[in-house]
Design an enzyme around this catalytic site. Structure first.
Site, PDB file in Angstrom:
ATOM      1  N   SER A   1      27.999  45.513  42.294  1.00 21.26           N
ATOM      2  CA  SER A   1      27.502  44.913  41.050  1.00 21.26           C
ATOM      3  C   SER A   1      28.729  44.508  40.228  1.00 21.26           C
ATOM      4  CB  SER A   1      26.685  45.929  40.270  1.00 21.26           C
ATOM      5  OG  SER A   1      27.545  46.944  39.785  1.00 21.26           O
ATOM      6  N   LYS A   2      28.483  43.893  39.099  1.00 21.11           N
ATOM      7  CA  LYS A   2      29.591  43.450  38.238  1.00 21.11           C
ATOM      8  C   LYS A   2      30.532  44.593  37.906  1.00 21.11           C
ATOM      9  CE  LYS A   2      28.660  39.234  35.983  1.00 21.11           C
ATOM     10  NZ  LYS A   2      28.227  38.492  34.851  1.00 21.11           N
ATOM     11  N   ARG A   3      29.926  45.734  37.612  1.00 22.23           N
ATOM     12  CA  ARG A   3      30.702  46.924  37.257  1.00 22.23           C
ATOM     13  C   ARG A   3      31.676  47.297  38.386  1.00 22.23           C
ATOM     14  NH1 ARG A   3      29.137  52.106  38.359  1.00 22.23           N
ATOM     15  NH2 ARG A   3      27.165  51.339  39.182  1.00 22.23           N
TER      16      ARG A   3
END
Ligand code: GLU
Length: 488
Positions: free
Chosen positions: A256-258
C-alpha cells in the site's frame, strides 16, 4: 480464482534464448509509474538486453475513462529516469482498435468465435443461479451452438473456447501450472458497442509486436490461460510466460502507499533516491545472484535470468533501499550530485544559490556524501554553507558552546586570524597548537569549533568546514560566538 490453478513447483523448462527475444512493458496509463510496474519494466529490459533482443513499450490506453495524458507522461518520465530505454516507437493500444476488431472478425469467419445475444437480464439470471447452487459463475451461452441470430441486434462476440481437456503453462517463474478448460468460459472479445476487450487487445498486440516473452506480475497468471486459448484459435506462436510474484509491504501485507506503493517520481523527488539505487533495489526485489547486493547495470545485464526470479512475494524494505542509496551517493560524480542537491538546498534556504555557491556545493560533495543516505540528507548537511547572519544554532550545538572552556574559542580564533594562508596544513597546525596550549584533546576543541562554524554537532571534518567556508566567513562566525550565549 487462485484455487482453480494447480501448481507444480518442481517443473521448469529451460529458458529459451537467442537474439530474437522480444519483451514488452505494457502499463495502463491510469496513474503514475508505480514501483511494481517499474520492476516489471526493469526485468523485461534486462531480459531483452541480456539476450541482445528488443524491449518494447506499449501503452494500454483502451480504458478511455481512466487513461490520462498526465499518466502517460509520468510513465515515460519514470522510465527515462530509470534509464530503461525501449526500442522503436511507443505503441498505443487504443489506436489499434480496428486491427483488434479485424482479428475478432477473422475468428468469427473461422468459427472460432460466435455472436452472443444473451441479454443483461439473462446473464444476471445465470449469475443468480450459480450463486444459489454455490457454483463458480461461468457463462455458458446457448448461442455457442446457434446460428440463427440477427447481427443487426446488439450482441457481443465471444471466443469459442475449448471445454474439454486442460491447459498447462510452463511458466518460467511459477513452474508448470495447469487449468482445466471446464474452468474457463467463452470470454468476450468484442463488446456490444464493437470495442475490443483487454483480453483480445493484449493478445493481438503481443502477436503483432512479435513478443516472445511475456514477463509481468502474477496477478495476470489467470489471464494467461484465456489468452493462450485465443492465441491457439488464431494459430499464432505462443510466447514464453514468466509471472513474477507481486511486491508486498515489510509486514507481508499487500503493498500500500504506506509501504512504498508510490510512483517512482516520489522516490526521486520526495525521497531523494538516485535512479541507480532504485534500479539496484528493484532488481534484488525478486531476483538474486548469490549474496550479491550491489549490482551494477552492466553486471545485471550480464547475469539476469528468469531462473533466479523468486517464487514468493518479496517484501519492500526501505532500510535496504536507503543503504543502497548511500552506496550510490558515495560513488556518484560530485558535479552531478551538486546539480541534484542544489534545488533542495534552495528550497531549504528559500532563495536561489549564486554560481559561486554552486561551485562551493560541488567542492563540498566529497565531504558531505559519505554522511548521507538521501539527497535530502546531503542538502541538509550542506545548509551551514549557505545560512548566516545569524547562523542558526541547533540545541545540541548550543549546549556544546555553553560548555566550552572560557576563552577557548577566542584563543583559537586569534591563531586562525594570524595565519598567512588558509590551507589545510596551516589550519591543522594552528588548531593543533591551540589544543596543546590549552592542554585539550583535538576532539575537545573540534566540538566547539564545529558548533560555532556550522551551528550543528554533526558536519564534515573541521578542516573541510574551515576550507569550505573560507577565511572571512569562518572568522566572522567565530567572532559571533565569542560571548556565547549573548545576554544569557
Ligand atoms: N496493462 C496491464 C497492466 O498494467 C498489463 C498487461 C500485460 O502485461 O499483459 O496491468
Amino acid at each position: 480464482m487462485a484455487t482453480d490453478i494447480e501448481t507444480d513447483m518442481t517443473a521448469k523448462t529451460p529458458e529459451a534464448t537467442g537474439a530474437d527475444v522480444v519483451t514488452r512493458f505494457a502499463p495502463s496509463p491510469t496513474g503514475f509509474l508505480h514501483i511494481g510496474g517499474a520492476r516489471t519494466a526493469l526485468f523485461n529490459w534486462l531480459f531483452a538486453r541480456h539476450h541482445g533482443g528488443k524491449f518494447l513499450l506499449r501503452i494500454e490506453d483502451t480504458d478511455r475513462a481512466r487513461s490520462t495524458d498526465a499518466a502517460i507522461d509520468a510513465i515515460i518520465d519514470g522510465m527515462q529516469w530509470l534509464d530503461l530505454d525501449w526500442d522503436g516507437e511507443t505503441v498505443f493500444q487504443f489506436a489499434r482498435a480496428d486491427r483488434h476488431a479485424a482479428v475478432a472478425a477473422e475468428l468469427l469467419a473461422k468459427g472460432e468465435a460466435y455472436r452472443c445475444y444473451l441479454t443483461q437480464d439473462e446473464l444476471a439470471a445465470m449469475r443468480a443461479e450459480a450463486q444459489e447452487k454455490r457454483l463458480p459463475f461461468r457463462v455458458r451461452s446457448p448461442w455457442r451452438d446457434r446460428s440463427d441470430g440477427d447481427p443487426s441486434i446488439p450482441h457481443v462476440v465471444r471466443l469459442r473456447a475449448p471445454q474439454e481437456g486442460a491447459v498447462t503453462i510452463a511458466d518460467k517463474v511459477q513452474g508448470e501450472v495447469t487449468v482445466q478448460n471446464a474452468e474457463l468460459d467463452d470470454f468476450v472479445l468484442l463488446r456490444s458497442d464493437g470495442t475490443p476487450t483487454y483480453m483480445l487487445s493484449v493478445v493481438v498486440d503481443d502477436n503483432d509486436m512479435g513478443v516472445t516473452h511475456v514477463i509481468r506480475g502474477d496477478d495476470h497468471l489467470n489471464n494467461a490461460f484465456r489468452q493462450l486459448a485465443l492465441i491457439r484459435a488464431m494459430g499464432w506462436r505462443e510466447p514464453t510466460y514468466a509471472h513474477v510474484p507481486l511486491i508486498h509491504g515489510a509486514d507481508g501485507a499487500k503493498l500500500s502507499k504506506r509501504h512504498g506503493a508510490l510512483g517512482v517520481d516520489a522516490y526521486r523527488d520526495e525521497m531523494g533516491y538516485l535512479p541507480e539505487a532504485v534500479n539496484n533495489y528493484l532488481l534484488r526485489l525478486g531476483w538474486g545472484h548469490g549474496d550479491d547486493e550491489i549490482i551494477s547495470r552492466e553486471q545485471a545485464t550480464e547475469w539476469f535470468d528468469l531462473a533466479h526470479v523468486g517464487r514468493s512475494p518479496s517484501r519492500f524494505d526501505f532500510k535496504k533501499l536507503e543503504n543502497l542509496n548511500g552506496h550510490y551517493l558515495r560513488e556518484a560524480d560530485d558535479a552531478r550530485l551538486a546539480a541534484l542537491v542544489a534545488p533542495r538546498v534552495e528550497k531549504l534556504a528559500g532563495r536561489a544559490l549564486t554560481d559561486a555557491e554552486r561551485a562551493t556545493l560541488t567542492r563540498a560533495m566529497e565531504s558531505l556524501k559519505p554522511r548521507a543516505k538521501t539527497l535530502d540528507e546531503v542538502a541538509d548537511g550542506a545548509m551551514f554553507l549557505f545560512q548566516g547572519d545569524p547562523l542558526p544554532v541547533d540545541e545540541k550545538a548550543a549546549e556544546v558552546l555553553k560548555a566550552a572552556p572560557e576563552g577557548l574559542l577566542a584563543a583559537v580564533t586569534q591563531r586562525l586570524r594570524g595565519l598567512d594562508q588558509w590551507t589545510i596544513e596551516e589550519l591543522d597546525a594552528a588548531v593543533r597548537a591551540e589544543a596543546e596550549a590549552a592542554e585539550l584533546g583535538l576532539g575537545k576543541l573540534a566540538g566547539p569549533l564545529r558548533a560555532a562554524l556550522t551551528g550543528r554537532t554533526v558536519s564534515p571534518g573541521i578542516f573541510d568546514v574551515l576550507l569550505l567556508l573560507g577565511r572571512d566567513v569562518s572568522l566572522a562566525r567565530l567572532d559571533a560566538v565569542q560571548h556565547y550565549p549573548a545576554g544569557a
